[in-house]
Design an enzyme around this catalytic site. Sequence first.
Site, mmCIF file in Angstrom:
data_model
loop_
_atom_site.group_PDB
_atom_site.id
_atom_site.type_symbol
_atom_site.label_atom_id
_atom_site.label_comp_id
_atom_site.label_asym_id
_atom_site.label_seq_id
_atom_site.Cartn_x
_atom_site.Cartn_y
_atom_site.Cartn_z
ATOM 1 C CG ASP A 355 -2.589 -0.523 1.174
ATOM 2 O OD1 ASP A 355 -2.654 -1.273 -0.288
ATOM 3 O OD2 ASP A 355 -2.740 -1.003 2.052
ATOM 4 C CG ASP A 650 -4.992 -0.092 6.257
ATOM 5 O OD1 ASP A 650 -4.931 -0.437 4.730
ATOM 6 O OD2 ASP A 650 -3.818 1.117 5.221
ATOM 7 C CG ASP A 654 -5.597 -3.509 2.141
ATOM 8 O OD1 ASP A 654 -5.984 -3.631 0.577
ATOM 9 O OD2 ASP A 654 -5.676 -2.955 2.297
#
Length: 932
Positions: A355, A650, A654
Amino acid sequence: MPLIRVKAKPTKTPICVTALQTVISVTAAANKEWHALAPHEALAALKTDIGGLSLAEANVRLGRYGPNALPETDGHSRLLIVLRQLNNPLTFILLVATIVSFALGEETDGVFILIVIVVNVTVGAFQEWRAEASAASLKKTLRVSPTVVRAGARRVVDISAIVPGDIVILESGGVVPADLRLTSAQNLKIDESLLTGESKPVEKDAGQIGEPDAPLGDRLNMAYAGAMVTAGRGAGVVCATGAYTALGGIARALAGRGGRAPLLLRMETFTTWIAIVTIALTLLLGVGQYLRGASLGEVFLLTAALAVSAIPEGLPIAITVALSVASSRMGKRNVIVRSLPAVEALGSCTLIAADKTGTLTANRLTAKKIILAEGEELDVEGEGLELEGGVSLANGAAPGDQVWSRLRALVATGVLTNEARIAVTDGAVEASGDTVDIAFLVLAAKLGLDRKSLAATVNNRGSIPYEPDQAFSASADTCDGQVIVSVKGAPETVLSMCKDVNAELAAQDLHRLVSGGYRVIAAARGYLPAASNLTENALKDLEFVGFVGLIDPLRSEAPEAVSEACHAGVDIRMITGDHPETALAVANELGSDWAPDIALTGAALNKLTDQDRTDAIMRTQVFARVEPNQKNIIVTELQRQGHFVAVTGDGVNDAPALKTAHVGVAMGAGGTDVARAASDLIISDDNFASIVAGIEEGRAAYDNIRKIVWLLISTAITEVVVYALALFAGLPIPLTAVQILWMNLVTEGIQDIALAFEGKEPDIMRRRPRTPSEPIFNRQMVEQCLLVGLYIGVLAFALFFWLLESQGVSETDARNLVLLFLVSFNNFHTLNCRSETRSAFSIPLQANPFLILSIFAAQSLHIIAMHTPLTQHVLDLSPVSFREWAGVISLAATVFLLGEIYKVAISRPRNRRSLLSEPGKRGLSGEPIGQE
């Protein structure tokens, strides 16, 4: 918010009465059909209300009902661990050998073998207990901290402090901490697959009143402990905790079950095969001894001792210790290991799909640039949580009344569609909630907009909380008889809801912001008919208000960590939901070692054919505006092309990719419970640099495992070779049964464990990643084990032969010197095993004091035994002269010379070929590395 930990106050009620009251109250609460009650009835039955319990009452109930913890075993008792050591074929062999010794009248040998059994069992039990303790500690590294309402205020508490009657707040990404009767539900969807097997999240309805006999899957007004909130918001009253939840029965059934590292399973299988081969060889040697006239009793004792000594039965335990040591080292570098397989796996990682927000950047968003719908550009002063700061036009002038009015309207939109909270305590600003929402509240404070006063002027009619897959949040508020709709979110999403937008101007303004690295949030306002409800379909014909550019500073450690990963041959993919230009701007700040020039959007990815999609995924390093299912597609394709992928995440969105990845890495500070539950590792500081540190520790753990294998297998080969050569040469046995067991006692079980504490190789992050399927017993391992094992085996036989045939030494004295030689060799070879490529002389002794202490203790123990009457009698030992000492030690030390020659001639050049002189760019072409 501070974490509130609640402890029960002591009570003066007699223990027996308290216990009876607790059982009655807990059982009654658990058996009640809460789904058949209306919310107000459930609240009344639990003697609570929507304002929650008082702090004192919560404390009393904690004492009454106990901690909110699922039943789990405390692991095996120490007695059971000891008994399990006895339940071992090698131990059975030694027990039979003890019986045979006593039957033959060899009481001394029998007692010694019993001592060997006791020592082996004690050492094995201690090592297994430590390994189990390390594994158990992994389960306690991160606690869930839900939000409850107590005494009319929201509070964050430890999950164990939840009690019946608590009001729990549920949000997307959280885990349900106990069984709840829902009191409110707003677009609330919960994954109950753990309980029902239904993979599709269930949409909840707090207003439902179910039939008393309704199955669990049909109770739409309930939320059960352990379920994951995948979307929406809600609240509920706790009706069951701990073992009395629906999950409690499952937990009892699952208690004590757990996975084992694949490497351990492979090593156990390998050890079994080694045992089979060793036993076959020792039986052949035993037959040879019998044919030469030895008695059956002597043959049995010899073969039993040789088999026990040569089989590396301690290998799986030593590997467990090595993995546990590595997980502890990872923990010190902010990497929490949830399962031992992840230690091995992370060291094999060839690609990190990371990310952007919170991992490569600091996730401390600050509003720095505002562009209103009419094109006015404003700059915002201050950083982070600074509540003071001005706003001025880009040319430095103060905003006029019209600009100021439109600016306040934009900021009010951001405040009304907001779930965050900020407060000032003792001069310090405390914030909780989504970082975008926090940034808008800080911006509002700078403009003098107080959230409470703003909320007092309107009456909230409903809201749509932000979810990643919808990319916006909305609120409907009544003001002066009109229903005002406020929306903020991704520019593409919000602009599609607006009418009469100057598309060209909006595109130019958006490009100016995203190309500068800003994360851009768009805002819009409109009106809703008084009789209408706020739904996504109602969000149309809105008025575009403007853009807010948020700066999320790059983590200071990120550029160096990215460079280190590239030099280690680990490729990087940035996968983000941000605008592609913003993503590229951030990527280009990460340094020249990783400099992508294009970004592929999720929408563009969907338009590609299968082959073109594969080529694009392998070629592209930055993916933007990616949806959860697309992230999963990217990860799956990278795996299919041969990458060993670690994925960071997070959020709820995801979780699928975290599960698909070889190694799922969740964020500990800003991550959701859903993401953490789907992960293998948790990064406690949400820092990309910690992931790279974890890769380094994973590689070091694998290196240390190889060192342990080298030591144990090479010494096993030595023992078999020296006996085989003596048999074929027609010589007496080079060591007696008790001497073999003694050597095994002092040279194994401590030194191999000590190797697990070795430090990292200096070039560990300049190597190509190893191929995940590469066995530990690759070409180099086979070569070095055979080389050392055959060399020392032949040397020990030659020494025995020379002493008997050339020097006329008695068998007893010859065995005494051969035993001293083999013990000394093992200790010298342990130092050699500290590295497969570096010289043993180049590694500081103080780098691993545990290893040096174990070698010193083993050698000293043998020397003491040579000078102690009791052990002299039992082991047929005697002191040796200085000349003999010098000769034996010099001969044993030649293993250093052998190791150095092999390292210089073979292993070091081979290792140099695996080093990367330039940062690895595997992902650009898809060409696999580390296959040599």
